[in-house]
Design a protein around this motif. Structure first.
Motif, PDB file in Angstrom:
ATOM      1  N   ALA A  14       0.847  -1.199   0.000  1.00  0.00           N
ATOM      2  CA  ALA A  14       0.000   0.000   0.000  1.00  0.00           C
ATOM      3  C   ALA A  14       0.880   1.245   0.000  1.00  0.00           C
ATOM      4  CB  ALA A  14      -0.929  -0.013   1.220  1.00  0.00           C
ATOM      5  N   TRP A  15       1.319   1.654  -1.172  1.00  0.00           N
ATOM      6  CA  TRP A  15       2.085   2.886  -1.282  1.00  0.00           C
ATOM      7  C   TRP A  15       1.135   4.069  -1.114  1.00  0.00           C
ATOM      8  CZ3 TRP A  15       7.359   3.021  -1.954  1.00  0.00           C
ATOM      9  CH2 TRP A  15       7.970   1.800  -2.248  1.00  0.00           C
ATOM     10  N   PRO A  16       1.463   4.990  -0.218  1.00  0.00           N
ATOM     11  CA  PRO A  16       0.577   6.152  -0.035  1.00  0.00           C
ATOM     12  C   PRO A  16       0.577   7.039  -1.268  1.00  0.00           C
ATOM     13  CG  PRO A  16       2.612   6.418   1.218  1.00  0.00           C
ATOM     14  CD  PRO A  16       2.627   5.024   0.684  1.00  0.00           C
ATOM     15  N   MET A  17      -0.611   7.372  -1.734  1.00  0.00           N
ATOM     16  CA  MET A  17      -0.789   8.249  -2.879  1.00  0.00           C
ATOM     17  C   MET A  17      -1.638   9.435  -2.441  1.00  0.00           C
ATOM     18  SD  MET A  17       0.902   6.900  -5.303  1.00  0.00           S
ATOM     19  CE  MET A  17       1.657   5.305  -5.704  1.00  0.00           C
ATOM     20  N   TRP A  18      -1.049  10.607  -2.391  1.00  0.00           N
ATOM     21  CA  TRP A  18      -1.758  11.787  -1.934  1.00  0.00           C
ATOM     22  C   TRP A  18      -2.328  12.519  -3.142  1.00  0.00           C
ATOM     23  CZ3 TRP A  18      -1.773  10.227   2.681  1.00  0.00           C
ATOM     24  CH2 TRP A  18      -0.645   9.707   3.289  1.00  0.00           C
ATOM     25  N   GLY A  82       8.069  14.624  -2.302  1.00  0.00           N
ATOM     26  CA  GLY A  82       8.236  13.179  -2.468  1.00  0.00           C
ATOM     27  C   GLY A  82       6.937  12.449  -2.724  1.00  0.00           C
ATOM     28  N   VAL A  83       5.806  13.031  -2.288  1.00  0.00           N
ATOM     29  CA  VAL A  83       4.513  12.375  -2.465  1.00  0.00           C
ATOM     30  C   VAL A  83       4.128  12.274  -3.941  1.00  0.00           C
ATOM     31  CG1 VAL A  83       3.661  13.048  -0.206  1.00  0.00           C
ATOM     32  CG2 VAL A  83       3.363  14.593  -2.134  1.00  0.00           C
ATOM     33  N   ARG A  84       4.776  13.072  -4.787  1.00  0.00           N
ATOM     34  CA  ARG A  84       4.456  13.022  -6.217  1.00  0.00           C
ATOM     35  C   ARG A  84       5.388  12.095  -6.986  1.00  0.00           C
ATOM     36  NH1 ARG A  84       3.516  18.466  -4.887  1.00  0.00           N
ATOM     37  NH2 ARG A  84       5.651  19.076  -5.368  1.00  0.00           N
ATOM     38  N   LEU A  85       6.344  11.502  -6.294  1.00  0.00           N
ATOM     39  CA  LEU A  85       7.288  10.600  -6.960  1.00  0.00           C
ATOM     40  C   LEU A  85       6.695   9.202  -7.102  1.00  0.00           C
ATOM     41  CD1 LEU A  85      10.626  11.546  -5.147  1.00  0.00           C
ATOM     42  CD2 LEU A  85       9.871  12.282  -7.419  1.00  0.00           C
ATOM     43  N   PRO A  86       7.059   8.470  -8.165  1.00  0.00           N
ATOM     44  CA  PRO A  86       6.628   7.070  -8.262  1.00  0.00           C
ATOM     45  C   PRO A  86       7.340   6.227  -7.215  1.00  0.00           C
ATOM     46  CG  PRO A  86       8.168   7.612 -10.027  1.00  0.00           C
ATOM     47  CD  PRO A  86       7.856   8.906  -9.333  1.00  0.00           C
ATOM     48  N   ARG A  88       9.234   3.666  -7.284  1.00  0.00           N
ATOM     49  CA  ARG A  88      10.615   3.234  -7.534  1.00  0.00           C
ATOM     50  C   ARG A  88      11.637   4.323  -7.220  1.00  0.00           C
ATOM     51  NH1 ARG A  88       8.406   4.299 -12.508  1.00  0.00           N
ATOM     52  NH2 ARG A  88       9.539   5.830 -13.797  1.00  0.00           N
ATOM     53  N   ARG A  89      11.188   5.581  -7.126  1.00  0.00           N
ATOM     54  CA  ARG A  89      12.112   6.668  -6.825  1.00  0.00           C
ATOM     55  C   ARG A  89      12.056   7.079  -5.361  1.00  0.00           C
ATOM     56  NH1 ARG A  89      11.420  11.415 -11.092  1.00  0.00           N
ATOM     57  NH2 ARG A  89      13.170  12.184  -9.837  1.00  0.00           N
ATOM     58  N   ARG A  90      11.111   6.544  -4.622  1.00  0.00           N
ATOM     59  CA  ARG A  90      11.009   6.904  -3.211  1.00  0.00           C
ATOM     60  C   ARG A  90      12.033   6.151  -2.364  1.00  0.00           C
ATOM     61  NH1 ARG A  90       4.491   7.308  -1.936  1.00  0.00           N
ATOM     62  NH2 ARG A  90       3.917   8.501  -3.802  1.00  0.00           N
ATOM     63  N   ILE A  91      12.300   4.904  -2.732  1.00  0.00           N
ATOM     64  CA  ILE A  91      13.243   4.104  -1.942  1.00  0.00           C
ATOM     65  C   ILE A  91      14.641   4.720  -1.945  1.00  0.00           C
ATOM     66  CG2 ILE A  91      14.320   1.836  -1.730  1.00  0.00           C
ATOM     67  CD1 ILE A  91      11.757   0.610  -2.818  1.00  0.00           C
ATOM     68  N   PRO A  92      15.212   5.103  -3.117  1.00  0.00           N
ATOM     69  CA  PRO A  92      16.520   5.778  -3.078  1.00  0.00           C
ATOM     70  C   PRO A  92      16.498   7.078  -2.282  1.00  0.00           C
ATOM     71  CG  PRO A  92      16.015   5.043  -5.306  1.00  0.00           C
ATOM     72  CD  PRO A  92      14.779   4.864  -4.502  1.00  0.00           C
ATOM     73  N   LEU A  93      15.391   7.810  -2.334  1.00  0.00           N
ATOM     74  CA  LEU A  93      15.293   9.055  -1.585  1.00  0.00           C
ATOM     75  C   LEU A  93      15.384   8.794  -0.089  1.00  0.00           C
ATOM     76  CD1 LEU A  93      14.765  12.090  -1.418  1.00  0.00           C
ATOM     77  CD2 LEU A  93      12.311  11.604  -1.558  1.00  0.00           C
ATOM     78  N   VAL A  94      14.646   7.805   0.394  1.00  0.00           N
ATOM     79  CA  VAL A  94      14.696   7.470   1.821  1.00  0.00           C
ATOM     80  C   VAL A  94      16.090   6.969   2.197  1.00  0.00           C
ATOM     81  CG1 VAL A  94      13.766   5.952   3.605  1.00  0.00           C
ATOM     82  CG2 VAL A  94      12.220   7.009   1.936  1.00  0.00           C
ATOM     83  N   GLY A  95      16.675   6.142   1.331  1.00  0.00           N
ATOM     84  CA  GLY A  95      18.023   5.640   1.603  1.00  0.00           C
ATOM     85  C   GLY A  95      19.047   6.751   1.683  1.00  0.00           C
ATOM     86  N   TRP A 129       6.039   8.447   5.695  1.00  0.00           N
ATOM     87  CA  TRP A 129       5.228   9.295   4.826  1.00  0.00           C
ATOM     88  C   TRP A 129       5.188   8.773   3.392  1.00  0.00           C
ATOM     89  CZ3 TRP A 129       1.599  12.463   5.870  1.00  0.00           C
ATOM     90  CH2 TRP A 129       1.202  13.457   4.993  1.00  0.00           C
ATOM     91  N   LEU A 130       6.274   8.127   2.945  1.00  0.00           N
ATOM     92  CA  LEU A 130       6.395   7.770   1.533  1.00  0.00           C
ATOM     93  C   LEU A 130       6.338   6.275   1.244  1.00  0.00           C
ATOM     94  CD1 LEU A 130       9.247  10.190   0.366  1.00  0.00           C
ATOM     95  CD2 LEU A 130       6.783  10.557   0.311  1.00  0.00           C
TER      96      LEU A 130
END
Length: 378
Positions: A14-18, A82-86, A88-95, A129-130
């Protein structure tokens, strides 16, 4: 449609989609950024406030300041954009944010006290959040375990770490849940409004189409009688019917708009007989509709009205037959026209009504010529 286990805040994926139903105003965006910027004051104090920096060197302090500011800017950007990112791009951002947190902690406290730092809570907030909630909670537990293992193993140390991990995760999850509930409420309201518009369009089509067709036919009949020098009383009778039908249609429209209109199959049979007679089409209709199942009488009334209207308007028929059973109804004509072969608003609306009671609509040409509209429940 995915598995039910994948849905909701705690779904496996369940990826959050705002996606707010209404555009967010510029003022609201500015307020949100301002609030998040105030939260960053605690991060700046935690990293740059009074305390021991390892090693004691001006270059280390400059490096710590640069990394902390980069971490703060990345955190703010992740929370806002970040909420507008797909996914696959959220994981590198969190890392990346966790990596910056580790570097900031090493510069401030050194490797021997890495488990004492509280800067990891901000990276965890972004993760909650992401990322899917299960992932973020698991990441929080892993972070807590690593901090415990890297510091002196005593209950005072663990007790000091728990609030720095649990509070950011719990509060962010709560905020996320509130936001998603608000979005769900907006979506439900939008769907309800769309459903009401569809109902209104469908019902008005059913009401106006038949009424206007009958009024047109009767007005034309009265005109032809008068033009041919026929019986004036017959023309007056047709005009009286036109006036009655106009008043009736006006009342039906008002009831339709308010959602209080209840169709009658017996009344539709009587109306079909009058409309077909005025159009010069021979009518073969059942004497009554008493044997039809109660839950099907309303939908069948709409089917009969739409079918007879199409016969008058499109078929070019000379004969129309209505067959009626306990749980089925047929409208047949012998015309060369296509009648309503194309699934427009009328047939699609009838299909919706029949689906609601477990029935279906069939429409198409007959092998021997003519057209058939059939409603049934099997």
């Amino acid at each position: 449609m995915g598995d039910q286990g994948d849905q909701g805040v705690w779904g496996r994926s369940a990826w959050p989609m705002w996606t707010p139903a209404r555009p967010v105003s510029r003022a609201a965006r500015i307020r949100g950024v301002a609030v998040l910027s105030l939260v960053l004051l605690w991060l700046l104090w935690e990293s740059l406030g009074p305390g021991r920096v390892w090693p004691e060197a001006p270059a280390a302090r400059v490096a710590l300041g640069a990394v902390t500011l980069l971490y703060a800017a990345g955190w703010l950007g992740a929370m806002v954009g970040g909420v507008r990112l797909p996914p696959r791009r959220r994981i590198p951002l969190v890392g990346t944010l966790f990596a910056l947190a580790v570097v900031a902690a090493l510069l401030r406290d050194g490797p021997l006290r890495l488990g004492h730092t509280g800067v990891f809570g901000f990276a965890l907030v972004v993760a909650v959040w992401l990322l899917p909630a299960r992932w973020s909670v698991l990441l929080g537990l892993v972070t807590l375990a690593l901090q415990v293992s890297l510091g002196p193993v005593d209950w005072g140390h663990v007790g000091g770490l728990v609030p720095g991990i649990v509070i950011p995760v719990a509060v962010t999850l709560l905020i996320r849940l509130v936001v998603q509930l608000g979005q769900a409420h907006e979506e439900i309201a939008a769907l309800a409004a769309a459903a009401e518009r569809d109902r209104l369009a469908r019902d008005l089509h059913d009401v106006r189409g038949h009424s206007l067709t009958t009024i047109t036919v009767k007005s034309g009949l009265a005109r032809r009688v008068l033009e041919s020098g026929g019986d004036p009383e017959r023309a007056l009778a047709e005009l009286r019917d036109v006036e009655r039908l106009s008043r009736q249609a006006h009342g039906e429209v008002r009831l339709t708009v308010s959602g209080r209109r209840r169709p009658s199959l017996a009344a539709e049979l009587a109306g079909a007989r009058a409309a077909l007679r005025a159009a010069g089409i021979g009518a073969v209709l059942p004497p009554s509709a008493d044997h039809v199942r109660a839950e099907l009488a309303g939908p069948f009334a709409y089917v009969l009205r739409e079918g007879v209207t199409n016969v008058i308007r499109h078929s070019g028929a000379t004969r129309c037959e209505v067959l009626l059973g306990d749980d089925w109804l047929e409208v047949r004509d012998d015309g060369p026209g296509r009648n309503a072969a194309e699934p427009g608003n009328g047939l699609s609306g009838l299909a919706e009504r029949l689906r609601a009671v477990g029935g279906r609509i069939e429409a198409g040409p007959l092998p021997a010529g003519g057209f058939r509209l059939r409603a049934s429940r099997t």
